[in-house]
Design a protein around this motif. Structure first.
Motif, short mmCIF file in Angstrom:
data_model
loop_
_atom_site.label_atom_id
_atom_site.label_comp_id
_atom_site.label_asym_id
_atom_site.label_seq_id
_atom_site.Cartn_x
_atom_site.Cartn_y
_atom_site.Cartn_z
N GLY A 160 27.38 26.79 46.90
CA GLY A 160 27.41 25.41 47.35
C GLY A 160 28.80 24.80 47.20
O GLY A 160 29.73 25.44 46.70
N ALA A 161 28.94 23.58 47.64
CA ALA A 161 30.25 22.90 47.63
C ALA A 161 30.67 22.56 46.20
O ALA A 161 29.86 22.18 45.37
N ARG A 162 31.96 22.69 45.96
CA ARG A 162 32.59 22.40 44.66
C ARG A 162 33.93 21.72 44.91
O ARG A 162 34.46 21.74 46.01
N GLU A 163 34.51 21.20 43.85
CA GLU A 163 35.84 20.61 43.96
C GLU A 163 36.93 21.67 43.92
O GLU A 163 38.01 21.47 44.45
N ARG A 164 36.64 22.80 43.27
CA ARG A 164 37.66 23.83 43.06
C ARG A 164 37.15 25.18 43.57
O ARG A 164 35.98 25.34 43.88
N TRP A 165 38.04 26.13 43.63
CA TRP A 165 37.69 27.52 43.92
C TRP A 165 36.93 28.08 42.72
O TRP A 165 37.04 27.56 41.61
N THR A 166 36.20 29.17 42.93
CA THR A 166 35.47 29.83 41.85
C THR A 166 35.81 31.31 41.83
O THR A 166 35.77 31.97 42.87
N LEU A 167 36.14 31.80 40.65
CA LEU A 167 36.22 33.25 40.40
C LEU A 167 34.95 33.60 39.64
O LEU A 167 34.74 33.14 38.52
N PHE A 168 34.09 34.40 40.28
CA PHE A 168 32.81 34.79 39.70
C PHE A 168 32.85 36.28 39.46
O PHE A 168 33.04 37.06 40.39
N ILE A 169 32.69 36.68 38.20
CA ILE A 169 32.75 38.09 37.82
C ILE A 169 31.44 38.51 37.19
O ILE A 169 30.94 37.84 36.28
N VAL A 170 30.90 39.62 37.67
CA VAL A 170 29.73 40.25 37.07
C VAL A 170 30.24 41.45 36.28
O VAL A 170 30.97 42.29 36.81
N TYR A 171 29.85 41.50 34.99
CA TYR A 171 30.23 42.65 34.18
C TYR A 171 28.98 43.40 33.72
O TYR A 171 27.87 42.90 33.79
N ARG A 172 29.17 44.64 33.30
CA ARG A 172 28.07 45.55 33.01
C ARG A 172 27.28 45.13 31.78
O ARG A 172 26.08 45.34 31.72
N GLY A 173 27.94 44.58 30.77
CA GLY A 173 27.24 44.13 29.57
C GLY A 173 27.90 44.61 28.30
O GLY A 173 28.94 45.26 28.30
N LYS A 174 27.27 44.25 27.19
CA LYS A 174 27.81 44.53 25.86
C LYS A 174 28.10 46.01 25.64
O LYS A 174 29.03 46.35 24.92
N HIS A 175 27.32 46.89 26.25
CA HIS A 175 27.47 48.32 26.03
C HIS A 175 28.75 48.90 26.61
O HIS A 175 29.12 50.03 26.30
N CYS A 176 29.48 48.15 27.44
CA CYS A 176 30.60 48.72 28.20
C CYS A 176 31.96 48.37 27.60
O CYS A 176 32.41 47.23 27.71
N PRO A 177 32.65 49.34 27.00
CA PRO A 177 33.98 49.04 26.43
C PRO A 177 35.02 48.69 27.50
O PRO A 177 35.93 47.90 27.25
N LYS A 178 34.91 49.27 28.70
CA LYS A 178 35.86 48.93 29.77
C LYS A 178 35.73 47.46 30.17
O LYS A 178 36.70 46.82 30.55
N CYS A 179 34.51 46.95 30.10
CA CYS A 179 34.30 45.52 30.41
C CYS A 179 35.05 44.65 29.41
O CYS A 179 35.63 43.62 29.78
N LYS A 180 35.02 45.02 28.14
CA LYS A 180 35.69 44.22 27.11
C LYS A 180 37.20 44.18 27.35
O LYS A 180 37.82 43.12 27.28
N THR A 181 37.77 45.33 27.67
CA THR A 181 39.21 45.39 27.97
C THR A 181 39.52 44.50 29.18
O THR A 181 40.49 43.72 29.15
N TYR A 182 38.71 44.58 30.21
CA TYR A 182 38.92 43.79 31.43
C TYR A 182 38.77 42.30 31.15
O TYR A 182 39.60 41.49 31.58
N LEU A 183 37.73 41.94 30.44
CA LEU A 183 37.50 40.51 30.16
C LEU A 183 38.53 39.96 29.17
O LEU A 183 38.86 38.77 29.23
#
Length: 172
Positions: free
Chosen positions: A29-52
């Motif tokens: 929907g409409a917003r005032e700003r752009w959105t960066l939306f990221i889906v990550y795999r979850g707590k079990h994923c060490p690569k996700c932690k490095t990326y986040l």
């Protein structure tokens, strides 16, 4: 394989998520700003932690470029809260991404390889840059943790697109 894909240039689907800490947040929907939306795999994923952690280090750059950030996984609140407390991330962290939402986003869905990995199906990584009008400008989905866009390159590309009023690509 994703059941469908979101087409660049289409309206991003409206979805609601619970944030760690109890608040609700909506996307699409409409917003005032752009959105960066990221889906990550979850707590079990060490690569996700490095990326986040890299996202956390660049959070100010993304915000200065006109972006709000939202990160979500299929994890329950207890796991998302544990990650937030351990890593000290300051971006909004949501939890409880459903399989129906994963499918609507065109994400790859994986079953856990063992109970040590996870206790439920989870989404593989997904990245979405959404315009203030709710249009999907950039989408990048992966079928595994090793393939994700470089956050600095993605930001530079989005800054170029915004400054030059570039339309979403890949429509033809």
């Amino acid at each position: 394989m994703p059941s469908m894909k979101l087409d660049a240039g289409s309206q991003f689907p409206e979805m609601d998520f619970h944030l760690v800490g109890g608040a609700m947040v909506s996307i699409g929907g409409a917003r005032e700003r752009w959105t960066l939306f990221i889906v990550y795999r979850g707590k079990h994923c060490p690569k996700c932690k490095t990326y986040l952690n890299k996202l956390e280090a660049m959070k100010g750059d993304w915000e200065a470029a006109g972006f709000d950030i939202l990160v979500v996984s299929a994890d329950p609140e207890t796991k998302a809260k544990a990650d937030l407390e351990e890593f000290g991330w300051t971006f909004p962290l949501a939890y409880g991404l459903s399989e129906r939402q994963m499918e609507a986003l065109g994400l790859y869905i994986s079953s856990p390889l063992s109970e040590a990995e996870n206790d439920r199906n989870f989404a593989e990584p997904g990245h979405f840059c959404i315009s203030p009008s709710g249009v999907l400008q950039i989408t990048c989905i992966s079928n595994g943790p090793a393939a994700r866009p470089d956050l600095a390159d993605l930001l530079a590309g989005m800054q170029f697109n915004i400054a030059n009023q570039r339309p979403p690509r890949g429509l033809a």
